[in-house]
Design an enzyme around this catalytic site. Sequence first.
Site, short mmCIF file in Angstrom:
data_model
loop_
_atom_site.label_atom_id
_atom_site.label_comp_id
_atom_site.label_asym_id
_atom_site.label_seq_id
_atom_site.Cartn_x
_atom_site.Cartn_y
_atom_site.Cartn_z
N HIS A 199 -63.79 24.02 29.67
CA HIS A 199 -64.37 23.67 30.97
C HIS A 199 -65.52 22.69 30.81
CE1 HIS A 199 -62.83 27.65 32.86
NE2 HIS A 199 -61.94 26.70 32.87
N ARG A 306 -50.29 19.41 31.93
CA ARG A 306 -50.12 20.63 31.11
C ARG A 306 -50.16 21.83 32.05
NH1 ARG A 306 -53.37 17.36 27.16
NH2 ARG A 306 -52.26 17.46 25.17
N ARG A 342 -45.07 19.27 32.81
CA ARG A 342 -44.46 19.96 31.68
C ARG A 342 -44.43 21.45 31.99
NH1 ARG A 342 -47.52 19.84 26.06
NH2 ARG A 342 -48.95 21.26 27.11
N GLU A 441 -41.48 16.92 19.63
CA GLU A 441 -42.68 17.29 18.89
C GLU A 441 -42.37 18.17 17.68
OE1 GLU A 441 -45.44 18.96 21.73
OE2 GLU A 441 -43.90 20.15 22.70
N ASN A 464 -49.35 15.27 18.87
CA ASN A 464 -50.28 16.31 18.39
C ASN A 464 -49.51 17.36 17.60
OD1 ASN A 464 -51.95 14.88 20.05
ND2 ASN A 464 -52.06 16.42 21.65
N ASP A 465 -48.38 17.76 18.18
CA ASP A 465 -47.57 18.76 17.49
C ASP A 465 -46.64 18.13 16.46
OD1 ASP A 465 -48.23 21.40 18.28
OD2 ASP A 465 -47.63 20.85 20.30
N ARG A 475 -52.95 22.06 13.37
CA ARG A 475 -53.82 21.12 14.11
C ARG A 475 -55.17 21.72 14.47
NH1 ARG A 475 -50.53 20.63 19.88
NH2 ARG A 475 -52.51 20.18 20.87
N CYS A 512 -47.18 11.06 24.66
CA CYS A 512 -48.27 11.69 25.40
C CYS A 512 -49.24 12.46 24.49
CB CYS A 512 -47.74 12.59 26.50
SG CYS A 512 -46.75 13.95 25.87
C1 PEP Z 1 -48.56 17.11 21.87
O1 PEP Z 1 -48.21 18.05 21.16
O2 PEP Z 1 -48.72 15.94 21.46
C2 PEP Z 1 -48.83 17.35 23.29
C3 PEP Z 1 -49.12 16.37 24.11
O3 PEP Z 1 -48.82 18.64 23.71
P1 PEP Z 1 -50.07 19.66 23.50
O4 PEP Z 1 -51.21 18.89 22.91
O5 PEP Z 1 -50.37 20.21 24.84
O6 PEP Z 1 -49.47 20.65 22.56
MG MG Z 2 -47.50 19.87 22.06
#
Ligand code: PEP
Ligand code: MG
Length: 617
Positions: A199, A306, A342, A441, A464-465, A475, A512
Amino acid sequence: MKSAIDRIPRTIYGIGASPGIIIGRLRLLGRRKGQRHVHAHLDLIRIGAEAARFRAAVDRAEAQLRTARQQFAEQLAGYTAIIDSHLLMLRDRMIFDRTLAAIEQQGIDAEWALEKALNETRVAFAAIDDSYLRARVHDVEQVVERIFRQLDDQGEVEGAGTGEKVVLVARDFAPEEILRMQTGQVLGFVTEQGGATSHSAIVARSLGITSVVGAAEITQVAATGDLIVVDGGTGLLHLHPTQDQLDYYREYQQQYQRYSEEVAAYTHLAAETIDGLAVRVEANIGKAEEAALAVEYGAGGIGLCRSEYCYLDRATVPDEEELFDLYRELLVRLSPFPVTIRTLDAGGDKFPASLRWASEMNPALGLRAIRFSLREPAIFIAQLRALFRAGVYGRLRIMFPMITSLCEVRRIKALIDSVQADLRREGVPFAEQVPVGIMIEVPSAVSVADVLAREVDFFSIGTNDLIQYALAIDRGNEQVAHMYEPLHPAVLRMIRQVVEAGHAAGIPVAMCGEMAGDLAVLPVLLGLGLDELSMHPYAIPYVKRMIRQSTAEESERLAAEVLACSSTQEVHDCLNRCLPARYPEEFGQRGLRQLKGSCCSVVMNGVSPPAADGGRC
Ligand code: PEP
Ligand code: MG
């Protein structure tokens, strides 16, 4: 009094929550992590005064919350329920009565009594079965922290009263405290807790207050009056900076200011290269309230909403009607832009308290995202029904997280068919033609991307994943964070493979993950042929500016060059050779570094800040 050894330059790695460069003195608010108050027994004669001191501290904390609630009613729309619950907790028996009783009956000072009351409350909460209620202990801790600050007479975040603007440092700040910082002697803030989507980080970004969150141990090593450099983009903090670091950051700060002012002019321009390649630049959001920010920063739509954020922080799972209202409002607000929602990505590192979860050894590899949704069809179907119904009100796209196989896609499509058939039969209006896409991902999805591409309307690469699963780097684990390499050749090849598979099947490929908003990678992404890039709204004007200075032809050459590299180091060397000359404002000698912290290891040569302790960057 600090000794010279305490003033040794130290680099701390936090998470950049809101960009900007600050050089200033810090003020530490509240208790340090693990700090124990020096306990004092009171003379009988002082007990009444001590109880009155405690009551007055609670009165001030209450007044502070009530004022914030009135003053920031609009900005705090999403947080008023939290403020109300904190107001109740201030006077709750568990804390208020217990503390007073300990002062009066045991003759101990207010801080000690409050600490005892908190510890007893923690024990009581730990025994609660309900995971949602158990998690509320965090709110109790925040409330107690607020009283502690009042007891210490350091309750106000507005400033130190010395006239000098300061960097506020605390274990955490409540959203309304951050709002109050706007009017005070505050340069920015640093917290020990929280992440990029906490937040406090979200409110800070929406107000443009430079900040770093999740800076582990900061309250233990920093003291009021210490000099600190805060880089709100990369999340780097330099405590007791060296003269070299100060010189570097002073120059960088001026450049950053000039550059940011210039970049603002690109906000609402098209994201198109000099030779006419158009890329869609969109925004990632968590809550519907962030939609306004996306539009303000020139997003051409929402590339990732998200949806799990509306399942967090609550005792019950939202039902179809509630979700429908929420999605409809978002779609209407963003119309005519597309909105990619998503479906629930719970598990991994996000556990909505409203959902029951068995503890797992490896949550990132466990019952996460689409696996959970397919396991809990009632929750999934409610979300799908709400989505298709809301789809009537705007340009909806639906996206599914963490797909690993064709079988999952087929199961989802069968569910969609049955949800649509039900709605049709019931005579409930819904959107028949909603583009349905999947997140890529997981390496298995990359491998079979050609197969998956024939089944869906779009791909979105969640780097990211993808980086986490491809490189086997958790991560969220600080110990291996330095190995989290967006420019690892394996990652780059995977991106290429996904783009080629998508395009061969005639579907667009988006990205993304955080990598999409990273200026140091942007020319490569353009060259790899990504059709859409979705990022934090703040990054959009910077990305647009760079796209408008690029050509597709050069970017393709650069992408081919990095794809031929056999190691991450070679990729870095290649970018270090090419980017500073081509984009001097962003990467020139002493130029700007990238804005985001996630790809910190890609900081350019000659542009990295001088490291005092052989730091990671
Ligand atoms: C990702 O994994 O790149 C992604 C955008 O999803 P999140 O970061 O919400 O896992
Ligand atoms: Mg992800």
